[in-house]
Design an enzyme around this catalytic site. Structure first.
Site, PDB file in Angstrom:
ATOM      1  N   SER A 584       0.837  -1.109  -0.013  1.00  7.55           N
ATOM      2  CA  SER A 584      -0.031   0.098  -0.020  1.00  7.55           C
ATOM      3  C   SER A 584       0.839   1.379   0.165  1.00  7.55           C
ATOM      4  CB  SER A 584      -0.960   0.119   1.067  1.00  7.55           C
ATOM      5  OG  SER A 584      -1.409   1.428   1.325  1.00  7.55           O
ATOM      6  N   TYR A 597      -2.116  -0.318  10.551  1.00 10.32           N
ATOM      7  CA  TYR A 597      -2.070  -0.813   9.173  1.00 10.32           C
ATOM      8  C   TYR A 597      -0.752  -0.405   8.641  1.00 10.32           C
ATOM      9  CZ  TYR A 597      -3.960  -1.146   4.258  1.00 10.32           C
ATOM     10  OH  TYR A 597      -3.903  -1.336   2.950  1.00 10.32           O
TER      11      TYR A 597
END
Length: 707
Positions: A584, A597
């Site tokens: 990501s 995250y």
């Protein structure tokens, strides 16, 4: 008048009178219907095997006069899936007039080009080599089939005698001859010498049957096959046990599959020494009966008899001299043990080619085995794609059935090696191979995608499959997997429910990949989840879940994938592989409310760099794709993650796609297909010398630029 429903024991009666009546008056449609239901029963003919035809009266477009036209399955077709576009339509009188220019059997290949001068339907498929076999017989409807029961009789030492006695002279018999123009003449002669027969057995090959209507032809075919099947059943095991009885005992089913999954990547590596291969495994009871038997050593080297069989299986299989319960944990030692058998097989095949080739023979083809038999475990087949490997397996089961039947009533005989070579390296067969479409960029490769039931994982699977890969979908949720697996046709995909945080569960997915396809070449770590919270609200459970799924999951999946890729290299060819990790932008850019995250994604990225450094010597490339804000179609955005990100940026959930697009340099909304394109770029060979890279797919976020 309705056709009576027939009861057969050894073949399936599939004629549906209601469907047939709807086609009444269209003989070509009835031909296609008959062909499809015949091809639906593998005891009657296998994929691509056999041929069917009908003759109709049509208006000649040049003269306006009635003319007889034969409609026949075109070259390379399959009667089970035959459509009108797969037919060749030829003038019968022109086809028969070719006898006037026939120069003899040594020149018969030149006749194939002349078939084109006989074409009536300009949309015809290329006429097959069987065209004169149907054209020289006068019957309206003809079936040429390869039923196991008939080939067993055709391949028996006493084939002609059995044929005459079994059918009381109602069936003709023609000795083995390569299909072609001259064999058509021999069928015509057989009928002339035996008026009133209902069919002809072709020595070592198959059977011809016929009828005045499509239904009569169908019934004739079934009745002839049924009678042969009954005869074999009466004799099988009567005088001696089948195949001489069992010499080896099979492992139980679970153990067979465990052993097969463990050995398949090693075998795939050996079989891929010249071209990357896809595997297929079966432990069908018919296979086990044969490979466990006393007669295996006698029959397996003899090879298959029917040309349709050995064109797909090679003449003989490789039989592994390996105990069924051998310990397989040391793959290197097993590979060293198997290497001499593969070397011997390749040498024997090379000798077969050199001893039988002609001055104009095509170049030698792949010398590796197609069929590999492991007593006590099962049968592997390896070919350029899954369908070809599966079909080869089916054909070898047909060959087993033939050997079983022939040995029950007489003695099994195979073709002389020169005859077999002349079929395998026939220039017409070579021309057919050359006409096949070129392989796609990922043909011969196997991809395992975690998170395969989600939007991005599913898009990646579709993209890789479109480029020729076989795909294994892995996910926690079986409903998602079943839905995603429905995107693909047969021989393209399979799925395994797996938890990437559990080592044993991950093993199940890779075992499925090895059993279904032979191993793995591409691993895509796409499984994930997202939690967006400020640090004070991030619980230890949140932290542990993110670390387990994203970081531990990538580690466990990559570790087992690498082990299989290394096994595949033990055959002497470094097949290498690709690991692509879907991370990501958040692993590079510090954003609010994202500590759990973002940390996990950064760990993914650095793990990828570490693995790239370690695995380069194995030709295994490790790269990263960094998406950002793939909202449409992504499962992550269906939950609280979207609410958390919207809250962090002070917008509503509905405004998120536009918000993210506006902050990119290109002002683009991102889709799962965009991520799939990036994965393809890393795996399709264009970037074959690139590893340790990060490819951002984010529409252009300057803060995420790697350099």
């Amino acid at each position: 008048m309705e056709a009576p429903v027939q009861n057969f024991k050894y073949v399936d009666y599939l004629w549906d009178d209601q469907k047939a009546q709807a086609l009444e008056g269209d003989e070509v449609a009835l031909l296609l219907y008959r062909s499809n239901i015949l091809g639906a029963d593998l005891r009657i003919t296998n994929y691509g095997g056999g041929n069917t035809s009908c003759k109709t009266m049509e208006k000649d477009p040049l003269t306006g006069e009635p003319t007889e036209v034969m409609w026949i399955k075109g070259s390379g077709g399959d009667i089970g899936t035959l459509k009108r576009s797969g037919l060749a339509g030829l003038y019968v009188d022109r086809l028969r007039n070719l006898q006037n220019v026939y120069r003899g059997i040594e020149h018969e290949d030149e006749m194939v080009a002349l078939f084109n001068h006989c074409i009536y339907d300009l949309d015809s498929k290329a006429p097959s080599i069987d065209t004169p076999l149907h054209g020289f017989l006068p019957f309206k409807h003809i079936d040429h089939l390869h039923p196991d029961a008939l080939i067993a009789i055709a391949a028996a030492k006493d084939s002609q005698k059995i044929t005459e006695e079994l059918w009381n002279g109602e069936m003709g018999w023609v000795p083995w001859q390569r299909p072609g123009f001259d064999l058509g003449l021999q069928l015509e002669k057989c009928l002339r010498d035996n008026p009133g027969i209902r069919g002809i057995v072709l020595g070592g090959h198959g059977v011809f049957t016929w009828g005045d209507t499509s239904y009569e032809c169908y019934m004739n075919s079934l009745e002839v096959i049924e009678k042969a099947s009954e005869y074999l059943a009466e004799h099988t095991g009567k005088d001696r046990p089948v195949f001489g009885g069992a010499r080896v005992e099979s492992l139980n089913e679970e153990a067979r599959k465990k052993q097969a999954a463990a050995l398949a990547p090693v075998l795939r590596g050996f079989c891929s020494s010249q071209q990357r291969m896809i595997g297929h495994f079966t432990d069908d009871q018919r296979v086990l009966e044969f490979i466990n038997s006393h007669d295996l050593d006698k029959l397996a080297p003899m090879g298959t008899s029917c040309p349709d069989h050995f064109l797909r299986t090679k003449i003989a299989p490789l039989v592994l001299d390996l105990p069924a319960d051998v310990e397989l944990s040391d793959a290197t030692a097993i590979a060293e043990q198997l290497a001499p058998a593969f070397e011997a097989y390749r040498k024997n095949y090379t000798d077969y080619y050199e001893n039988h080739k002609h001055p104009n023979s095509p170049a030698i083809r792949d010398t590796n085995p197609v069929i590999i038999l492991w007593p006590g475990v099962g049968m592997f087949s390896f070919a350029k794609n899954k369908q070809t490997a599966r079909v080869a397996s089916e054909f070898y089961i047909n060959a087993i059935n033939v050997m079983r039947g022939a040995e029950a009533v007489s003695e099994y005989t195979s073709l002389p090696l020169q005859e077999a070579f002349d079929i395998e390296y026939w220039l017409l067969e070579e021309a057919k191979l050359q006409r096949m479409p070129k392989p796609k960029t990922l043909s011969g490769k196997i991809a395992l995608i975690t998170g395969g039931g989600g939007g991005i994982g599913r898009a990646i699977a579709n993209k890789l499959a479109d480029e020729g890969a076989c795909v294994v979908l892995s996910d926690l949720y079986e409903e998602r997997l079943q839905e995603a697996n429905g995107d693909f046709g047969r021989d393209v995909s399979t799925y395994a429910v797996a938890d990437v945080t559990n080592e044993a569960s991950v093993s199940v997915a890779f075992e499925k990949s090895a059993l279904e396809f032979g191993g793995v070449d591409i691993v895509v770590n796409c499984a994930g989840l997202a939690i967006s919270k400020p640090i004070e609200e991030t619980t230890q459970d949140d932290w542990n879940l993110l670390q387990n799924v994203i970081v531990r999951g990538q580690f466990l999946v990559s570790q087992q994938g690498v082990a299989i890729m290394r096994k595949q290299a033990l055959g002497g060819t470094p097949l290498g592989g690709d690991i692509v990790n879907i991370a990501s932008k958040n692993g590079l850019v510090s954003g609010p409310n994202n500590v759990g995250y973002g940390t996990a994604k950064a760990a993914q990225q650095h793990m990828s760099r570490l693995l790239a450094a370690e695995l380069g010597k194995d030709k295994i490339r490790v790269n990263v794709v960094n998406p950002d804000a793939v909202i449409v179609g992504s499962k992550i955005w269906e939950g609280k993650w979207a609410e958390g990100r919207a809250k962090a940026y002070g917008v509503t959930v509905d405004e998120l796609p536009a918000y993210y697009a506006k902050r990119t340099l290109m002002n683009e909304i991102l889709y799962p297909e965009d991520i799939a394109n990036a994965v393809l770029a890393f795996t399709n060979g264009i970037l074959s010398k690139s590893t340790g890279n990060i490819l951002n797919v984010d529409g252009g976020v300057a803060a995420a630029f790697v350099r």
